[in-house]
Design an enzyme around this catalytic site. Structure first.
Site, PDB file in Angstrom:
ATOM      1  N   SER A  19     -65.713   1.589  13.712  1.00 30.77           N
ATOM      2  CA  SER A  19     -65.485   0.365  12.715  1.00 30.77           C
ATOM      3  C   SER A  19     -63.896   0.271  12.454  1.00 30.77           C
ATOM      4  O   SER A  19     -63.388   1.402  12.008  1.00 30.77           O
ATOM      5  CB  SER A  19     -66.194   0.424  11.915  1.00 30.77           C
ATOM      6  N   ILE A  69     -55.943  -0.218   4.753  1.00 36.76           N
ATOM      7  CA  ILE A  69     -55.973  -1.565   5.466  1.00 36.76           C
ATOM      8  C   ILE A  69     -56.775  -2.457   4.083  1.00 36.76           C
ATOM      9  O   ILE A  69     -56.551  -3.492   3.896  1.00 36.76           O
ATOM     10  CB  ILE A  69     -57.149  -1.794   6.447  1.00 36.76           C
ATOM     11  N   GLY A  70     -57.806  -1.659   3.406  1.00 36.13           N
ATOM     12  CA  GLY A  70     -58.374  -2.383   2.370  1.00 36.13           C
ATOM     13  C   GLY A  70     -59.344  -3.383   2.870  1.00 36.13           C
ATOM     14  O   GLY A  70     -59.673  -4.447   2.019  1.00 36.13           O
ATOM     15  N   LEU A  71     -60.072  -3.341   4.004  1.00 40.57           N
ATOM     16  CA  LEU A  71     -61.013  -4.186   4.321  1.00 40.57           C
ATOM     17  C   LEU A  71     -60.797  -5.458   4.689  1.00 40.57           C
ATOM     18  O   LEU A  71     -61.636  -6.134   4.171  1.00 40.57           O
ATOM     19  CB  LEU A  71     -62.409  -3.830   3.450  1.00 40.57           C
ATOM     20  N   CYS A 128     -65.853   3.394   2.239  1.00 38.68           N
ATOM     21  CA  CYS A 128     -64.293   3.054   2.203  1.00 38.68           C
ATOM     22  C   CYS A 128     -63.645   3.524   1.195  1.00 38.68           C
ATOM     23  O   CYS A 128     -63.827   3.107  -0.051  1.00 38.68           O
ATOM     24  CB  CYS A 128     -64.160   1.615   2.285  1.00 38.68           C
ATOM     25  N   ASN A 189     -66.745   8.759   7.328  1.00 41.84           N
ATOM     26  CA  ASN A 189     -65.565   7.930   7.094  1.00 41.84           C
ATOM     27  C   ASN A 189     -64.127   8.684   7.109  1.00 41.84           C
ATOM     28  O   ASN A 189     -64.392   9.948   7.174  1.00 41.84           O
ATOM     29  CB  ASN A 189     -65.806   6.883   5.935  1.00 41.84           C
ATOM     30  N   THR A 190     -63.138   8.169   6.569  1.00 44.20           N
ATOM     31  CA  THR A 190     -61.982   8.674   6.555  1.00 44.20           C
ATOM     32  C   THR A 190     -62.002   9.714   5.278  1.00 44.20           C
ATOM     33  O   THR A 190     -62.580   9.447   4.314  1.00 44.20           O
ATOM     34  CB  THR A 190     -60.641   7.496   6.667  1.00 44.20           C
ATOM     35  N   GLY A 214     -57.872  10.763  12.849  1.00 46.89           N
ATOM     36  CA  GLY A 214     -57.260  11.409  14.085  1.00 46.89           C
ATOM     37  C   GLY A 214     -57.591  12.855  14.051  1.00 46.89           C
ATOM     38  O   GLY A 214     -58.364  13.350  13.352  1.00 46.89           O
ATOM     39  N   THR A 263     -59.075   6.404  16.120  1.00 44.38           N
ATOM     40  CA  THR A 263     -57.649   6.702  16.034  1.00 44.38           C
ATOM     41  C   THR A 263     -57.374   6.868  17.648  1.00 44.38           C
ATOM     42  O   THR A 263     -56.107   6.449  18.038  1.00 44.38           O
ATOM     43  CB  THR A 263     -57.293   7.850  15.234  1.00 44.38           C
TER      44      THR A 263
HETATM   45  C1  LIG Z   1     -56.967   1.583  10.876  1.00 49.86           C
HETATM   46  C2  LIG Z   1     -58.217   1.960  10.544  1.00 49.86           C
HETATM   47  C3  LIG Z   1     -59.336   0.926   9.851  1.00 49.86           C
HETATM   48  C4  LIG Z   1     -60.490   1.215   9.630  1.00 49.86           C
HETATM   49  N1  LIG Z   1     -61.433   0.213   9.189  1.00 49.86           N
HETATM   50  C5  LIG Z   1     -62.769   0.684   8.847  1.00 49.86           C
HETATM   51  C6  LIG Z   1     -63.637  -0.363   8.479  1.00 49.86           C
HETATM   52  O1  LIG Z   1     -63.314  -1.479   8.314  1.00 49.86           O
HETATM   53  N2  LIG Z   1     -65.116   0.036   8.299  1.00 49.86           N
HETATM   54  C7  LIG Z   1     -65.478   1.616   8.341  1.00 49.86           C
HETATM   55  O2  LIG Z   1     -66.540   1.715   8.174  1.00 49.86           O
HETATM   56  N3  LIG Z   1     -64.497   2.226   9.057  1.00 49.86           N
HETATM   57  C8  LIG Z   1     -63.263   1.917   9.035  1.00 49.86           C
HETATM   58  N4  LIG Z   1     -62.372   2.822   9.543  1.00 49.86           N
HETATM   59  C9  LIG Z   1     -62.911   4.621   9.700  1.00 49.86           C
HETATM   60  C10 LIG Z   1     -63.188   4.528  11.345  1.00 49.86           C
HETATM   61  O3  LIG Z   1     -64.196   3.695  11.770  1.00 49.86           O
HETATM   62  C11 LIG Z   1     -63.640   6.141  11.640  1.00 49.86           C
HETATM   63  O4  LIG Z   1     -64.742   6.431  10.690  1.00 49.86           O
HETATM   64  C12 LIG Z   1     -62.437   6.921  11.003  1.00 49.86           C
HETATM   65  O5  LIG Z   1     -60.916   6.642  11.598  1.00 49.86           O
HETATM   66  C13 LIG Z   1     -62.567   8.373  11.755  1.00 49.86           C
HETATM   67  O6  LIG Z   1     -62.495   8.291  13.161  1.00 49.86           O
HETATM   68  P1  LIG Z   1     -61.209   8.577  14.280  1.00 49.86           P
HETATM   69  O7  LIG Z   1     -60.670   9.906  13.775  1.00 49.86           O
HETATM   70  O8  LIG Z   1     -61.931   8.931  15.383  1.00 49.86           O
HETATM   71  O9  LIG Z   1     -60.334   7.355  13.902  1.00 49.86           O
HETATM   72  C14 LIG Z   1     -61.030   2.906   9.867  1.00 49.86           C
HETATM   73  C15 LIG Z   1     -60.213   3.649  10.263  1.00 49.86           C
HETATM   74  C16 LIG Z   1     -58.881   3.253  10.545  1.00 49.86           C
HETATM   75  C17 LIG Z   1     -57.737   4.328  11.270  1.00 49.86           C
END
Ligand SMILES: Cc1cc2nc3c(=O)[nH]c(=O)nc-3n(C[C@H](O)[C@H](O)[C@H](O)COP(=O)(O)O)c2cc1C
Length: 314
Positions: A19, A69-71, A128, A189-190, A214, A263
């Site tokens: 997402s 980003i702040g949704l 988030c 999530n992050t 990442g 990422t």
């Molecule tokens: C730029 C950005 C925007 C994101 N926006 C959302 C979001 O709107 N909703 C959500 O559940 N996770 C969001 N995430 C989290 C990702 O869905 C994912 O869980 C997280 O980046 C870890 O996976 P990755 O290391 O493969 O990126 C966002 C991540 C990034 C980098």
């Protein structure tokens, strides 16, 4: 060869978008062969439009990115009118992602997604780190229980709960989500981080802190996947740092049924097709299926080295 089931949802591939990293609507599908993608997981939608956080909102560091980003999104009414009709023509199942500030917000989003024919499953973004109050539901068992139960009563569609890595014992929250009726867990999530511009004596991101993602977060995401897989019976959708087919297989062995790619898509928008091709090759070479590899990780103490092995190396 790559097909998996996440609860009742049949997916042609274990590879999903994460997402927020792949657009707000199905237009992003132009970058890949839909046959390689299990499901399109879309950016979080909230009941009301949100402008998001102050810029800069993204910054790179060695090993990943930090975002705040702040949704930002155009809100439910826009989504219902403009995006939802397009979803019915999507070539893969679409997972809509819900955000909010209260249990009532999440319930409202779930009810709205439930009524959209093009939405195959609902992911609750309880985690988030970039909005105030964004994590109360994924750090407190009672709050998580309340919100998941409210959403469960509002839909019969598959309900995925996206957990936070910013907790001490994720298993307690995973168990609570399962008890409250979740069909799957997205883990996770992050991770809250910070980058500093020392010359300006300021945080790099406008929001101060941000969510880390990442390759740097993969070991953490693997540990959380493994802990959740041991705690619950429902499927785990891993998210965090997956960048190649080897990573996907590591998550599978740790207990994941599917893996979200986030990422990695910033560097290569076609990463999912590249990973899918490599995954098919590695599975054929290993002579194993995803189902055979899933949750096959040996218990850690079974590989510990006994004193006798050191004295008499074989
Ligand atoms: C730029 C950005 C925007 C994101 N926006 C959302 C979001 O709107 N909703 C959500 O559940 N996770 C969001 N995430 C989290 C990702 O869905 C994912 O869980 C997280 O980046 C870890 O996976 P990755 O290391 O493969 O990126 C966002 C991540 C990034 C980098």
């Amino acid at each position: 060869m790559l097909a998996v089931r996440v609860g009742s949802l049949h997916l042609n591939s274990p590879l999903l978008t994460a997402s927020g990293t792949f657009g707000h609507d199905p237009a992003a599908l132009a970058f890949m062969d839909p046959a390689d993608l299990g499901a399109l997981v879309l950016k979080t939608v909230t009941p009301e439009p949100r402008h998001g956080n102050a810029p800069p909102r993204m910054a790179e560091f060695t090993g990943g990115v930090l975002n705040s980003i702040g949704l930002e999104n155009k809100g439910l009414a826009y989504w219902r009118e403009t995006v939802a009709p397009q979803l019915e023509r999507a070539p893969v199942p679409v997972v809509a992602n819900a955000g909010g500030h209260s249990a009532e917000d999440f319930r409202r989003m779930t009810e709205a997604f439930d009524a959209m024919r093009g939405v195959a499953a609902i992911e609750l973004n309880l985690s988030c780190p970039n909005v105030s109050g964004g994590m109360q539901f994924s750090t407190d068992v009672a709050a998580l229980d309340e919100v998941v139960r409210a959403c469960r009563e509002s839909t019969r569609k598959p309900l995925w709960v996206k957990l936070s890595p910013n907790v001490t014992r994720i298993a307690l929250l995973a168990e609570a989500a399962e008890r409250a009726g979740a069909d799957a867990l997205t883990v996770s999530n992050t991770l809250i981080g910070m980058l500093v511009d020392w010359r300006r004596r300021r945080p790099v991101l406008g929001g101060g802190t941000g969510g880390m993602s990442g390759p740097a977060v993969k070991p953490l995401a693997l540990r959380l996947t493994w802990e959740c897989a041991q705690a619950v019976q429902i499927p785990i959708v891993a998210s965090g740092g997956a960048n190649c087919a080897e990573d996907v297989l590591e998550f599978t062995v740790a207990g994941a049924t599917a893996v979200q790619i986030g990422t990695a898509l910033f560097r290569r928008p076609d990463a999912i097709s590249v990973i899918a091709a490599e995954l098919r090759r590695l599975l054929a070479e290993e002579g194993a299926t995803l189902a055979e590899l899933r949750a096959s990780l040996a218990a850690p103490n079974s590989v510990s080295c006994a004193v006798s092995d050191v004295r008499n190396p074989r």
